[in-house]
Design a protein around this motif. Sequence first.
Motif, PDB file in Angstrom:
ATOM      1  N   ASP A 151     -58.340 -18.565  50.973  1.00 48.06           N
ATOM      2  CA  ASP A 151     -59.324 -17.554  50.558  1.00 48.06           C
ATOM      3  C   ASP A 151     -59.294 -17.308  49.049  1.00 48.06           C
ATOM      4  N   PRO A 152     -59.481 -18.359  48.222  1.00 48.81           N
ATOM      5  CA  PRO A 152     -59.412 -18.159  46.762  1.00 48.81           C
ATOM      6  C   PRO A 152     -60.625 -17.416  46.222  1.00 48.81           C
ATOM      7  N   VAL A 158     -51.736 -15.241  50.614  1.00 44.81           N
ATOM      8  CA  VAL A 158     -50.533 -15.985  50.967  1.00 44.81           C
ATOM      9  C   VAL A 158     -50.160 -15.625  52.403  1.00 44.81           C
ATOM     10  N   THR A 159     -49.938 -16.642  53.219  1.00 48.17           N
ATOM     11  CA  THR A 159     -49.542 -16.433  54.614  1.00 48.17           C
ATOM     12  C   THR A 159     -48.181 -17.069  54.851  1.00 48.17           C
ATOM     13  N   LEU A 167     -52.299 -12.634  42.838  1.00 50.99           N
ATOM     14  CA  LEU A 167     -52.944 -13.320  41.727  1.00 50.99           C
ATOM     15  C   LEU A 167     -52.115 -14.545  41.396  1.00 50.99           C
ATOM     16  N   LEU A 168     -52.699 -15.732  41.556  1.00 51.63           N
ATOM     17  CA  LEU A 168     -51.972 -16.986  41.352  1.00 51.63           C
ATOM     18  C   LEU A 168     -52.932 -18.044  40.823  1.00 51.63           C
ATOM     19  N   PRO A 169     -53.011 -18.220  39.483  1.00 49.86           N
ATOM     20  CA  PRO A 169     -52.149 -17.563  38.504  1.00 49.86           C
ATOM     21  C   PRO A 169     -52.696 -16.204  38.082  1.00 49.86           C
ATOM     22  N   ASP A 170     -51.775 -15.368  37.556  1.00 49.51           N
ATOM     23  CA  ASP A 170     -52.214 -14.118  36.960  1.00 49.51           C
ATOM     24  C   ASP A 170     -52.473 -14.351  35.474  1.00 49.51           C
ATOM     25  N   ARG A 216     -50.858  -7.558  55.774  1.00 50.51           N
ATOM     26  CA  ARG A 216     -52.274  -7.540  56.102  1.00 50.51           C
ATOM     27  C   ARG A 216     -53.051  -8.089  54.925  1.00 50.51           C
ATOM     28  N   ALA A 217     -54.178  -8.682  55.204  1.00 47.97           N
ATOM     29  CA  ALA A 217     -55.031  -9.185  54.128  1.00 47.97           C
ATOM     30  C   ALA A 217     -55.730  -8.015  53.475  1.00 47.97           C
ATOM     31  N   SER A 218     -55.955  -8.126  52.171  1.00 44.89           N
ATOM     32  CA  SER A 218     -56.606  -7.042  51.465  1.00 44.89           C
ATOM     33  C   SER A 218     -58.104  -7.070  51.718  1.00 44.89           C
ATOM     34  N   ALA A 219     -58.750  -6.058  51.209  1.00 44.14           N
ATOM     35  CA  ALA A 219     -60.203  -5.998  51.296  1.00 44.14           C
ATOM     36  C   ALA A 219     -60.803  -7.006  50.340  1.00 44.14           C
TER      37      ALA A 219
END
Length: 242
Positions: A174-175, A194-195, A210-213, A228-231
Motif C-alpha cells: 500500500d505505498p 508494514v505487516t 515512512l520508508l524512506p522518511d 492496525r492499518a492507519s487511515a
Amino acid sequence: MRSIMGEARSAAGTTVDTVAALRAQLDRLQGRRLDVPVLPVPQALASLLPGGGLRPGSSYSLGRSTSLLFSLLARPSQDGAWCAAVGMPHLGAEAARAAGVDLSRLVLVPDPGERWLAVTAAVADVLPVVAVRPPARAKDADISRLAARMREREAVLLVQGPWPQTEAMIDVGDPSWSGLGDGYGILEGRELTVTVTSRRFPVPRTGRVLLPDAAGGVAGAAGGMPGRASAAPVRTGLRAVG
C-alpha cells in the motif's frame, strides 16, 4: 455437576500450562527465548517485531523491498555489527548509505553461484547479520543445517523471499508518496504498510511507516499505530517547482 465442571476447568488449565511450559523449553533449546537481547531496529519497526528487534540465531523472511532490507541493516551496522548481502548483484551501495547503512561494516557477495547456501553459511560463521536472496529453493535438510548453524553462531539471517522456520515474515504494501501535487512537486517521502506475521502473534501486526522518511530512514507515520492499518495517507510538505 459442579464437581465435574471444576475438574474439567482444572484439567484444561493444566493442559494450557503444560503446553506453555513445553513451548518455553523448546524456545530455550532453539535459542529463541523472548527475553534474550536482540539487535536493534528503528522504533517504527521494533514495535511490530517479536521481542522488539532481530533475535540472534533466528531467520526472517522479507518481501522484495530493498528499502525494507536497508532499514533492518542500518541500526545493527551503526552499532558496530558487521553485515553481509549475498546474491544481490544490483544492490546499490549509495542507496544503502543514504538509508543509514554503515558501508564500512557491509560485506557484499554479489554472485555466489550455485553454492550460494554454502557461501551464506560460511559468511554466517564470522558475521552476525547476513542477508541473502536465494536464486532457487534449497533442500529442507540443507535449510535445517543452516538454521542450526545460525543458532550456534547466534547470527541473524534475512532472506528476501519465502523461507521456512522463520521467526517472522516481514513485508510492505500500500505505498503512497508525499510531495507531489497535480503532476508536479518534489518527492519527500513514501508511506507504506508494514505487516509482520509470526507464530508468536495470534494475528499479524501492521503499521504505517515512512520508508524512506525525510532523512532517508524509516519512521512511524501519523496515525499508523501498530496492530492496525492507519487511515488514508496524509500528504504534507508539498512544494511547487518550475
